[in-house]
Structures are given as structure tokens and as C-alpha cells.
Design a protein around this motif. Structure first.
Motif, mmCIF file in Angstrom:
data_model
loop_
_atom_site.group_PDB
_atom_site.id
_atom_site.type_symbol
_atom_site.label_atom_id
_atom_site.label_comp_id
_atom_site.label_asym_id
_atom_site.label_seq_id
_atom_site.Cartn_x
_atom_site.Cartn_y
_atom_site.Cartn_z
ATOM 1 N N GLN A 81 1.982 6.761 -6.686
ATOM 2 C CA GLN A 81 0.561 7.780 -7.607
ATOM 3 C C GLN A 81 0.989 9.163 -6.972
ATOM 4 O O GLN A 81 0.910 9.829 -7.349
ATOM 5 N N LYS A 94 1.279 4.245 -3.287
ATOM 6 C CA LYS A 94 0.780 6.001 -2.365
ATOM 7 C C LYS A 94 2.227 6.096 -2.192
ATOM 8 O O LYS A 94 1.727 7.677 -3.600
ATOM 9 N N ASP A 105 1.148 -1.535 -0.586
ATOM 10 C CA ASP A 105 -0.117 0.125 -0.162
ATOM 11 C C ASP A 105 0.616 1.289 -0.095
ATOM 12 O O ASP A 105 0.581 2.319 -0.367
ATOM 13 N N LYS A 106 1.830 1.376 0.516
ATOM 14 C CA LYS A 106 2.966 2.614 0.947
ATOM 15 C C LYS A 106 3.818 2.684 -0.680
ATOM 16 O O LYS A 106 3.366 3.667 -0.878
#
Length: 120
Positions: A14, A11, A7-8
């Protein structure tokens, strides 16, 4: 933990503003440069280092050979020293040093005595 790490990373991706576009031709050139290899990346990496080491050694040997061949001076060395050919039969200097020093001192003393007599 792995999910949190993914997830990190997602992120962070993005948030990146840089998005390179690579043409098909560039991909083709990159694949040719890498070569189609069946070996895993780590093995290729180690073999590349070995190849570079071998190339460096060959280049060093070539440079040394070239330097050695560029020296044109070829000394002519006598096979036997003069003393063994019947020439000078003197003892080596390190064995004669004490007697030579004594001879010089004697000559100096004689000169000084002669100078002293002249001045009287």
C-alpha cells in the motif's frame, strides 16, 4: 506469524507509489519469450544453466579449433639426428663440457705464457 507476515507485506504494498501497467501485447511477448513449459521454474532454471554451460564449451572448442587452423607454419622435422646418420660422431655437449673447459684453460695459459715471454 504467517498472518503477521502477510499483513506486513500488504502494508508495504500500500505504501508503494510505483504501479506498473503492462499492456496485453507486453504480456504476450513475455509469455512467448518464456515459452510454454510444463517444467517447474526451478527445473527450467537449472536446465538453462546447463544449456549455457554446453554453449560456452562449444564456443571455446570452436575458438580453439579456429586458432589451431590459423597457424600456417608446419615444421619439417628430421626423423633421426645427424650423429646417427654417420655425420658428426661427437659425444653430447654435456659429456664433453669438462674436456672443453680444460682445453680453453690450456689455450689461455699458453697465450699468457707467450705474452710474458714477449714482454721480457
Amino acid at each position: 506469524q504467517e498472518q503477521a507476515l502477510r499483513d506486513k507485506e500488504a502494508k508495504e504494498l500500500q505504501e508503494c507509489t510505483f504501479r506498473p501497467t503492462i499492456s496485453g501485447r507486453s504480456k504476450l511477448y513475455a509469455n512467448r519469450a518464456r515459452g510454454c513449459s510444463v517444467e517447474p521454474f526451478v527445473e527450467r532454471l537449472h536446465h538453462e544453466a546447463d544449456k549455457r554451460t554446453v554453449l560456452r564449451e562449444r564456443a571455446k572448442e570452436l575458438l580453439e579449433t579456429d586458432a589451431r587452423l590459423s597457424h600456417t607454419f608446419k615444421p619439417i622435422v628430421n626423423a633421426r639426428p645427424m650423429s646417427s646418420r654417420g655425420g658428426s660422431s661427437q659425444k653430447p655437449l654435456h659429456l664433453r663440457a669438462d674436456s672443453l673447459h680444460k682445453q680453453r684453460q690450456d689455450r689461455l695459459r699458453i697465450r699468457q705464457e707467450a705474452e710474458g715471454r714477449r714482454q721480457e
